[in-house]
Design a protein around this motif. Structure first.
Motif, short mmCIF file in Angstrom:
data_model
loop_
_atom_site.label_atom_id
_atom_site.label_comp_id
_atom_site.label_asym_id
_atom_site.label_seq_id
_atom_site.Cartn_x
_atom_site.Cartn_y
_atom_site.Cartn_z
N THR A 108 40.70 -1.47 27.01
CA THR A 108 40.30 -0.12 27.41
C THR A 108 40.96 0.88 26.46
OG1 THR A 108 42.11 -0.12 29.03
CG2 THR A 108 39.92 -0.65 29.83
N ALA A 109 40.22 1.91 26.11
CA ALA A 109 40.67 2.86 25.10
C ALA A 109 41.78 3.75 25.62
CB ALA A 109 39.50 3.72 24.63
N LEU B 75 41.15 0.94 33.23
CA LEU B 75 40.83 2.30 32.83
C LEU B 75 41.84 3.29 33.41
CD1 LEU B 75 36.95 2.24 33.15
CD2 LEU B 75 38.24 2.65 31.05
N LEU C 142 43.15 7.41 25.12
CA LEU C 142 42.51 8.63 24.63
C LEU C 142 43.23 9.11 23.38
CD1 LEU C 142 42.02 10.49 28.02
CD2 LEU C 142 40.41 9.04 26.81
N SER D 205 37.79 -0.57 20.66
CA SER D 205 38.18 0.45 21.64
C SER D 205 39.25 1.38 21.09
CB SER D 205 38.68 -0.23 22.92
OG SER D 205 37.64 -0.94 23.56
N ALA E 183 34.78 2.96 25.50
CA ALA E 183 35.89 3.09 26.43
C ALA E 183 36.38 1.72 26.89
CB ALA E 183 35.49 3.93 27.63
N THR F 226 44.40 5.61 31.25
CA THR F 226 44.50 7.05 31.44
C THR F 226 45.94 7.46 31.68
OG1 THR F 226 42.26 7.11 32.37
CG2 THR F 226 43.68 9.00 32.82
#
Length: 266
Positions: A142-143, A176, A145, A104, A111, A180
């Protein structure tokens, strides 16, 4: 504080007087996190500690939380985690190049990376059994960004659970959202840091220009030469002494009664 099942049930059932969803526990927690991130000292470490703490509090069954960051050369490291065990489990993934955290964290990676049974997961033959031996049977990554600017640094938010079968769709959605938040906060942090560096650079440039002007004025008055000739004296002395022009000018401006420079060549 941890969120219990009763509270989550109330969260889903709560509606306002006009049929609109009432701000509940989850909304309040995220509002508080957002405000804290905005109010916090804009450092990368500070942002990541806040997000890791929020993940540990908000995601059900989260026993360990860490963050993986991918460096410009493609290597990985764990700058923050809730326990040294999280760092060790991350390192197993880095060493073997397998696992949801490294997958990830890659700019082109998924994602979400998830496993409810690490000991029996054939995708990660080194990492999965190692995590199970430490007593952790589920993982969720979870990635984060990637930075929009080159070299597009990226990362992942990593959550480990002792419970097999942990992390349902709600947990994935929460992770997620947190990732974010972390990505936006990190982008803000980098922007603030860049702006501060640029401002500091401009201040140094203005200061250098001012002190060079002072040094030129001293030489002009002392030797009866023009501004161009005074600058040439400073430039030549800087080259011969192997000292930055601004540093030489500052020395002359602050110690002009003690320091003199060789005259410019005719």
């Amino acid at each position: 504080m941890s969120v219990g099942e009763e509270e989550w049930a109330r969260e889903r059932a709560g509606f306002g007087p006009d049929g609109e969803p009432a701000p509940g526990l989850l909304a309040a927690q995220f509002a508080q996190l957002t405000q804290t991130l905005l109010d916090a000292t804009p450092t990368v470490g500070g942002v990541l500690k806040l997000v890791v703490g929020a993940a540990a509090a908000l995601v059900p069954d989260a026993d360990l939380v860490s963050v993986t960051l991918r460096d410009a050369d493609g290597t990985f490291h764990t700058p923050v985690g809730t326990d040294p065990v999280a760092e060790r489990l991350d390192q197993v993934q880095y060493d073997h190049g397998e696992g949801p955290c490294v997958e990830s964290a890659r700019p082109d990676g998924p994602a979400v990376g998830w496993s409810p049974d690490l000991g029996g997961d054939a995708r990660w033959p080194a990492f999965g059994p190692a995590a199970a031996r430490h007593g952790y049977h589920s993982v969720l990554a979870t990635a984060l960004l990637p930075d929009a600017r080159l070299p597009r640094l990226s990362g992942a938010l990593n959550i480990y659970s002792r419970r097999p079968g942990a992390f349902d769709a709600r947990a994935i959605d929460l992770a997620l959202l947190l990732a974010t938040h972390a990505s936006l906060a990190l982008a803000h942090t980098h922007a603030v840091a860049s702006a501060e560096l640029e401002a500091a650079h401009l201040r140094r440039a203005v200061d250098s220009r001012d002190v060079i002007g002072q040094a030129k004025g001293i030489l002009m008055q002392r030797r009866g030469i023009t501004a161009d000739e005074a600058f040439d004296v400073l430039r030549r002395a800087s080259q011969e002494l192997n000292v930055k022009l601004a540093d030489l000018a500052k020395t002359l401006a602050t110690r002009h009664t003690e320091v003199d420079l060789p005259a410019a060549e005719a």
